[in-house]
Each structure stands twice: as structure tokens, then as C-alpha cells.
Design a protein around this motif. Structure first.
Motif, short mmCIF file in Angstrom:
data_model
loop_
_atom_site.label_atom_id
_atom_site.label_comp_id
_atom_site.label_asym_id
_atom_site.label_seq_id
_atom_site.Cartn_x
_atom_site.Cartn_y
_atom_site.Cartn_z
N PRO A 10 0.64 -1.63 -0.13
CA PRO A 10 -0.16 0.24 -0.16
C PRO A 10 0.69 1.52 0.30
CG PRO A 10 -0.28 -1.32 1.76
CD PRO A 10 0.46 -2.13 1.15
N TYR A 44 -8.63 -3.94 -13.34
CA TYR A 44 -10.27 -3.54 -12.61
C TYR A 44 -9.80 -4.65 -11.15
CZ TYR A 44 -12.49 -1.81 -16.43
OH TYR A 44 -12.48 -0.67 -17.73
N HIS A 46 -7.79 -4.42 -9.07
CA HIS A 46 -7.18 -4.21 -8.48
C HIS A 46 -7.61 -3.20 -8.04
CE1 HIS A 46 -4.55 -7.69 -7.65
NE2 HIS A 46 -3.82 -7.69 -8.95
N GLY A 47 -8.96 -2.66 -8.67
CA GLY A 47 -9.29 -0.80 -8.71
C GLY A 47 -8.20 0.23 -8.68
N ASP A 50 -9.21 3.96 -9.32
CA ASP A 50 -9.11 4.58 -7.80
C ASP A 50 -8.30 5.51 -7.64
OD1 ASP A 50 -11.70 3.35 -7.50
OD2 ASP A 50 -11.66 1.76 -6.54
N TYR A 361 -15.88 -6.01 -11.72
CA TYR A 361 -15.43 -5.24 -11.00
C TYR A 361 -15.65 -4.31 -10.72
CZ TYR A 361 -12.31 -9.77 -11.08
OH TYR A 361 -11.77 -10.34 -10.53
N ARG A 364 -21.09 -0.79 -11.39
CA ARG A 364 -22.03 -0.32 -9.58
C ARG A 364 -23.85 -0.04 -10.24
NH1 ARG A 364 -17.82 1.89 -6.55
NH2 ARG A 364 -16.66 0.83 -6.89
N GLU B 257 -10.47 -6.79 1.96
CA GLU B 257 -10.05 -8.28 1.21
C GLU B 257 -8.65 -8.17 1.50
OE1 GLU B 257 -9.49 -8.78 -2.36
OE2 GLU B 257 -11.25 -6.68 -3.17
N LEU B 326 -18.30 -5.30 -2.17
CA LEU B 326 -17.65 -4.24 -2.75
C LEU B 326 -15.87 -4.60 -1.80
CD1 LEU B 326 -17.35 -1.79 -4.50
CD2 LEU B 326 -17.26 -0.53 -2.15
N ALA B 330 -5.87 -2.32 0.72
CA ALA B 330 -5.45 -1.90 1.34
C ALA B 330 -4.29 0.13 1.21
CB ALA B 330 -3.68 -2.47 1.95
N GLY B 332 -6.60 1.35 -0.76
CA GLY B 332 -8.19 1.60 -1.47
C GLY B 332 -8.59 2.08 -2.16
N GLY B 333 -8.02 0.77 -3.78
CA GLY B 333 -8.25 0.69 -4.74
C GLY B 333 -9.96 -0.97 -4.06
N THR B 334 -11.17 -0.31 -4.82
CA THR B 334 -12.35 -0.58 -5.56
C THR B 334 -11.88 -2.08 -6.10
OG1 THR B 334 -13.39 0.94 -5.75
CG2 THR B 334 -13.11 0.94 -3.09
N ARG B 335 -13.32 -2.84 -5.97
CA ARG B 335 -13.79 -3.58 -7.12
C ARG B 335 -15.28 -4.59 -6.59
NH1 ARG B 335 -12.25 -9.95 -5.84
NH2 ARG B 335 -11.36 -10.53 -5.14
#
Lengths: 370, 349
Positions: A10, A44, A46-47, A50, A361, A364, B257, B326, B330, B332-335
Motif C-alpha cells: 500500500p 479492474y 485491483h481497483g 481509484d 469488478y 455499480r 480484502e 464491494l 489496503a 484504497g482500490g475498490t472492486r
């Protein structure tokens, strides 16, 4: 887990995100194409959107082997499965790709012998273990999977195996990138280059992108930090007014590629004069076939295949999504008629397909009722 | 004999034939049960579609459930079909708040099945039942032609009295509630996948099949009135169970996660094979939604029971995103975490 955890750290990810925000010019909108479906999936999964600033737009490329396979080729493969005594083997992704008369899974449920394998060598072993059956491997993929098909064919030749064949649908990534660069109205600022393809081909094949089109390329790995670092590389080049090929994935990708794999491919395959890609149409010298010395293992020689060209359902806009013109959710069918359980286009099937990744992923909207 | 009024059934199932995915525990299974079977059987008890049916008999509430087992191979590291058949039904009762009081077993056997194989499975069932403190009090045996089933299939039926201190209902779930998971996930599904020997992968891993009643019981003794919902995440995994909860409660479930407990071997196999551990089956874990005020006490209670040390709070209930699960990483990525679609690992139980 080694080679995973350190690329998902992170703190490092936060620092990379800050560096991206610092390097990108706030007044500029960036369109960066990730060529490879594996990257689309990772972005996607791993988001990563964002953690990126809003003026960096990731455009999904054509590097999903299942997605670019036209329906007619799926039908041809399924025709092989209907020969008496035949066992058709394929990667798991292929099982839910719709052909004209249904998916391989539906055909299997009706009694056809279609089996999932993780490697073409598993298909070869099946042929050795079942001498009275004919085992065909439905080969798909870019340079990532082509060497394993080549090695399997060399092994079949060594064994003098007569009940084995390959239905070859291997494609090569560079002509597809060129087709996208040449397509009118396509504004891409730079590329996150394919990682696993490049472990075979090396980085040189992308030099034309920088040289002829003036676009930066950063070959990247598939973990969050890999992709972010490649984006930093592209942004730095753009900021400095440069265009070159950089290799972020040095732990896997040698600059010159994998000579053993390339030699195996050269022994087995030759370039097709042209090949149809879903959404992109016919692209010259963009696919591989078995050369004449492997004709006895070539399913296209051994079986009579329908070979009928099938157009995509009109409403599905797979082509536009594959070229990065439309985002998955902008397609008229997205999450309505076309969803992962009942895919209409192949992009909704493979985990590397932009639509499936987006649906799984990032979607919404109202979840499709179970 | 009284006839029950039967309203006109509303079947909503368009699939032309049954495929393996209809048995995989994900979206397709749910469509089959909700779209075809439940509307035709239409009644208020079935409409709840929980792990066990709650029946009121002589003033007391009982949970009843049936479960069939078709796992291939019959034996695998950490267990076998017989042990699964007992624990699976015991666990369906446990997450309904009931200790199993009696089981029945029905066998479908293939001609040619070695007696030693059958005997080993019956012994495994007897042992598992004895460990779970339940008797197998009846059943049935049928034999089919050689080749008509893979050795043997087992169906178990179970009944238990529902703990009176407990009210389980997805509609009682509130924002702020915590998601408790009893231990590491994916062991069973990945063990079966490797035991098939179709992949050149090996790992020191065994099925997690066990009765979860001791952990559920400790939870109920600590804070029964704070437990809102429980499930054992078998086929379809944690992701599918939590999606069902999100749907039935109308709320959003957020998973941290990195908090989801996972063995190194399972994580490695999933990374290599491109599977999501949240979709992989478990046979000895359960999920509970616990009110925030008692979440830490609940966790301590499960951890205090031998074998429950791996229990973790993996997430919480929020108003948004409604009806979805959702994942938050750690960094802050979201899926969105969807139900299982398709059939990554057929015939795991």
C-alpha cells in the motif's frame, strides 16, 4: 507471497500514485492504452482507477485472445468436436464463447467430448492415453501461448503421434497495434505494452510505435505497482517530449525476448497472409498457421471445416470496445442482453475481456437479478 | 387427506438444458432453484431458501435439510465423500442455529463398486457422525448399472432443534454490523482440484471438512441476540454467500480484502490458475453477521474453541453499494465482488 506482496504494497502504491499526479500535466487529458487483456483484468481487479487522477484515461486494447476470435472460427472448432470419436480440448476461457449453435459448454452438455486443459501438453497426453480417439487442441492466444503449442507439436512429431491435431488460431500482437494506430480518429497518447507476450518477443517489435507514430511504450508486468510504474514511464516521456520503448517488466522480459521459444515457433508456424479479427476485420500477416511439415497435425488440413464467416450480432458493439472507441458500459447491450452468464460478445466471456472485467469488478448499476 | 391450495406457478427458467454450472452453486444454481424448482413447490417455508427449512412441530422450531454429495475423487487429502456427507448436513443445520439431532443417509451405488470402498465410506460417515454427536438413524440404498455414476453418490438428511435464543433473518441485518469468518478459505475446493491430478501442481493442503457446530455454539452462548445471519460458504464460496445476503437484505457488504484469511498454498494456486479464492468452496467454515457492539466478543468466542484460531472480522455492512459486495484493498482500490458465474471446479462436494 514473493513477487506478489511487494508489488501490492500500500505504501509504495500510494507513492507511485503521487508520482503520477505530479508528472501528469493537470490541464491535459491523457489516453493511455493497455494493449493486453491481462492488464485490463488487473486494472479492474485491483481497483487501480481509484488511485489514478481523473485526467488519466485507460483505454482497453485488443489483447484478449478469446475476444478477438471471430464466431466463424468458434464454429469451425465445434465442428471438429462433432466428428465421431473426437475429443476437443481447449483452455477454460473458450468453453463459454458462443458459436452460432451454442457454446462449447452447451455442446458438451449435449454429449460432445470437449475437455478443458491448462496446457496443450495435457491434450497431447490425452492423445497418448486414448490411442483410439482423435484429440484436437483448439489453440488460441498471442505469442504468450504459441510457444507451448509449438513445443507440443514438436513433441507429437517426435512421438510420431497420429491421433492428435491442433486447430491453430494463434495471432500476433504487433499488426493489431498497427491497425489501431492507423484507425481514423484514434487518439492514443501512449501504450502500456504487453508483458507476457514480450517475454517471448522481447521489446524490439514495438520500436515502430515510437519511431513511426511518436508514441511512448512501456512494457509492463501485471501487479498494481507494475502498471502504475509503466504509466509513470509513459507520462515522463510525454512530459519530456520523447517517444521510446521502455521495459518496466525486466524481471520477466529480456530485451531480445526468448530465443528458444522463438526458434520453436519458427520451426512449426508460418504467417498467414491475413486473418479475421473480431471487431478489427481482416489484418494482413497477423496470425500463425502450421507450416507444411506439420500438415498431418493440422486440423485445418485433416478435417473438413465449414469455414463460414459469421458477422457479429448487429446490436453488439464488440468492435468499438475492442478498438477502445467505446467503454464497455457504453455498448447498448452491456449488462442487459449481454452479461457474463449469457454473453453475446466474447468480450463478456474471458476474464481478460474488457466487458467481463468491467462487469465483474466495476459495474455499480443494478445487479442483474440472479 | 387435505389438499394444499396451489397457486398458479410462475416458472422463470429459460435455459434449454441442464449444464454443470447449474450445480456449481453460483448464479446458474440460484436461477434453477428460484426460477424452476421453488415456484413449482411454492410454499412459505421454501420461499426463504435458507440452508435449512425451519418447521414448527409441537410448539418447537426444528431445522431440516437434505444435501447430496457427488464429489470426484471419492477420497482426497483431509476427507472423503462419506465425511463430507455428514459434515455438510450437520453444518447446514448449524448455520440455521440447530445442533444436528438425527441424520439419514441414502446411497446410490454403482455395480462394480469394491466393497472395501463402500465400507471405508460408511465407516467415515460413522466416525464423522460420532464426532458431531449425532446418530444416523435411517436411509436407503439403490444400485445402478456400472458406468451410471462415479462409484457412489450419497444424500444425507438431517434434523435439529433451533436454538430458541436466536432469530436469523437477512432483513434483521443493519448497517454497521460486522462480517465474521471462522477461518481460512478455499482449502476444500483447491484440495479437490489438486487431488484430481489433472494439473501439474502439488501443494501441502487438505480439505477443511469438519463440523462447525462447536464454533457456532460458542458464538450463540456468547451473544445469540447479536447474531443476525449465518451461512456456510460451500459451493460458490464466500463471495456467493455474501452476495445472497446483500440481495436479501438490500444492503451493501464491504470486505477488507487483506483481512480475508487465506493459506499461502491456496493463494498461490489461485494466483497461478486465475481463480478468486472468494469463489472457492469451503466445507468447514461459516460466515456470521454480528451486531457491531458484540463483534469483538463474538470473535473472541470463536477463536477460543480449538480450530477456531483463524477466525477474523473480514468486513462490515453498509447502506451503499446497496445489494452488492464491494472489496476494498489496503491501498484504497475498490472492486465489485460478484457471485460465482460458470463453473471453475465441477463436482467438489
Amino acid at each position: 507471497m514473493k513477487y506478489v506482496d511487494e508489488f501490492r504494497d500500500p505504501e509504495l502504491i500510494a507513492r507511485a500514485a503521487q508520482e503520477i499526479a505530479r508528472t501528469a500535466e493537470p490541464s491535459r487529458h491523457y489516453r493511455i492504452m493497455e494493449v493486453c487483456g491481462g492488464h485490463t483484468h488487473a486494472i479492474y481487479r485491483h481497483g487501480l482507477r481509484d488511485v489514478l487522477p481523473e485526467n488519466i484515461e485507460l483505454v482497453h486494447g485488443p489483447g484478449c485472445p478469446v475476444c478477438v476470435l471471430p464466431t466463424g472460427r468458434v464454429d469451425d472448432g465445434l465442428a471438429i468436436a462433432q466428428h465421431p470419436g473426437a475429443i476437443l480440448t481447449c483452455f477454460g476461457d473458450m468453453l463459454r464463447v458462443p458459436g452460432t449453435k451454442g457454446t462449447p459448454l452447451e455442446l458438451k452438455a449435449r454429449g460432445a467430448d470437449i475437455r478443458m486443459v491448462y496446457s496443450p501438453l495435457d491434450a497431447l497426453r490425452l492423445a497418448v492415453d486414448n490411442p483410439k480417439r482423435h484429440v484436437c487442441f483448439f489453440a488460441i492466444g498471442f505469442e504468450t501461448t504459441a510457444p507451448s503449442t509449438a513445443l507440443t507439436l514438436l513433441r507429437a512429431q517426435e512421438l510420431g503421434l497420429r491421433n492428435f491435431s491442433v486447430f491453430c488460431n494463434h495471432v500476433t500482437i504487433v499488426p493489431a497495434m498497427r491497425a489501431i494506430l492507423d484507425s481514423p480518429g484514434m487518439r492514443i497518447d501512449g501504450f502500456v505494452g504487453p508483458g507476457h507476450v514480450s517475454s517471448i518477443t522481447g521489446c524490439r517489435p514495438y520500436e515502430f510505435v515510437a519511431r513511426d507514430y511518436g508514441k511512448p511504450v512501456a512494457v509492463a508486468g501485471f501487479e498494481p505497482l507494475d502498471i502504475l510504474e509503466a504509466i509513470i514511464m509513459v507520462l515522463r516521456q510525454l512530459r519530456a517530449g520523447e517517444a521510446k520503448v521502455e521495459n518496466q517488466y525486466r524481471r520477466i522480459v529480456p530485451w531480445e525476448g526468448n530465443p528458444v521459444a522463438l526458434r520453436a515457433m519458427a520451426r512449426v508456424f508460418e504467417l498467414r497472409p491475413y486473418f479475421e479479427w473480431r471487431g478489427l476485420g481482416f489484418i494482413s500477416q497477423s496470425a500463425l498457421k502450421l507450416n507444411a511439415s506439420f500438415a498431418q497435425w493440422d486440423a485445418e488440413v485433416q478435417f473438413e471445416l465449414p469455414g463460414i464467416r459469421v458477422t457479429d450480432p448487429k446490436a453488439a458493439q464488440c468492435g468499438e470496445v475492442l478498438k477502445g472507441v467505446l467503454k464497455p458500459h457504453q455498448c447498448k447491450l452491456f449488462a442487459k442482453e449481454c452479461n457474463p452468464e449469457h454473453p453475446i460478445g466474447a468480450l463478456m466471456v474471458s476474464s481478460e475481456g474488457a466487458c467481463a472485467a468491467y462487469y465483474r469488478y466495476a459495474h455499480r448499476g443494478d445487479p442483474v437479478s440472479a | 387427506m387435505t389438499t394444499i391450495e396451489r397457486p398458479p406457478p410462475r416458472v422463470r427458467f429459460d435455459d434449454a438444458q441442464i449444464e454443470m454450472s447449474h450445480g456449481a452453486g453460483g448464479k446458474a444454481s440460484r436461477r434453477l432453484v428460484e426460477g424452476l424448482i421453488a415456484p413449482l413447490f411454492a410454499n412459505a417455508v421454501l420461499a426463504k431458501l435458507s440452508d435449512a427449512a425451519a418447521l414448527s412441530l409441537g410448539g418447537a422450531a426444528y431445522a431440516t435439510t437434505a444435501d447430496s454429495f457427488v464429489v470426484k475423487p471419492l477420497r482426497f487429502p483431509g476427507g472423503s465423500i462419506g465425511e463430507l456427507a455428514v459434515n455438510g448436513t450437520v453444518n447446514d443445520l448449524a448455520v440455521s442455529g440447530a445442533r444436528a439431532e438425527a441424520l439419514m443417509a441414502a446411497f446410490i451405488l454403482e455395480a462394480g463398486l469394491p466393497t472395501t470402498t463402500l465400507r471405508a465410506e460408511v465407516e467415515a460417515m460413522a466416525e464423522a457422525a460420532s464426532r458431531a454427536g449425532v446418530a444416523i438413524v435411517g436411509g436407503d440404498t439403490k444400485v445402478v448399472e456400472h458406468g451410471a455414476c462415479d462409484g457412489m453418490y450419497v444424500t444425507t438428511f438431517g434434523v435439529g432443534k433451533i436454538d430458541g435464543r436466536l432469530t436469523l433473518d437477512p432483513r434483521s441485518v443493519r448497517t454497521g454490523d460486522r462480517v465474521l469468518l471462522s477461518g481460512p478459505i478455499g482449502d476444500h475446493g483447491i484440495t479437490i482440484l489438486l487431488a484430481r491430478g489433472e494439473l501439474d501442481l502439488e501443494a501441502d493442503l487438505s480439505s477443511d471438512t469438519r463440523s462447525v457446530w462447536p464454533y457456532v455454539s460458542a458464538l450463540l452462548d456468547t451473544c445469540a441476540d447479536s447474531v443476525r445471519w449465518m451461512r456456510d460458504p460451500t459451493r460458490g464460496g464466500v463471495a456467493t454467500s455474501l452476495n445472497e445476503l446483500a440481495r436479501d437484505s438490500g444492503l451493501g457488504i464491504v470486505l477488507y480484502e487483506e483481512a480475508v484469511p487465506l493459506r499461502r498454498e491456496v493463494r498461490g494456486a489461485c494466483e497461478i490458475l486465475g481463480l478468486d479464492p472468494l469463489h472457492i468452496a469451503n466445507e468447514g467454515q461459516f460466515l456470521a453477521i454480528v451486531a457491531e457492539r458484540d463483534a469483538d466478543r463474538a470473535l473472541a468466542a470463536v477463536r477460543a474453541v480449538a480450530g477456531g484460531e483463524g477466525a477474523t472480522l473480514i468486513g462490515e455492512v453498509r447502506a451503499e453499494p446497496a445489494r452488492q459486495v464491494l472489496g476494498i484493498s489496503a491501498y484504497g482500490g475498490t472492486r465489485v465482488i460478484d457471485m460465482l458465474v460458470g463453473d471453475p471446479l465441477p463436482r467438489i462436494c
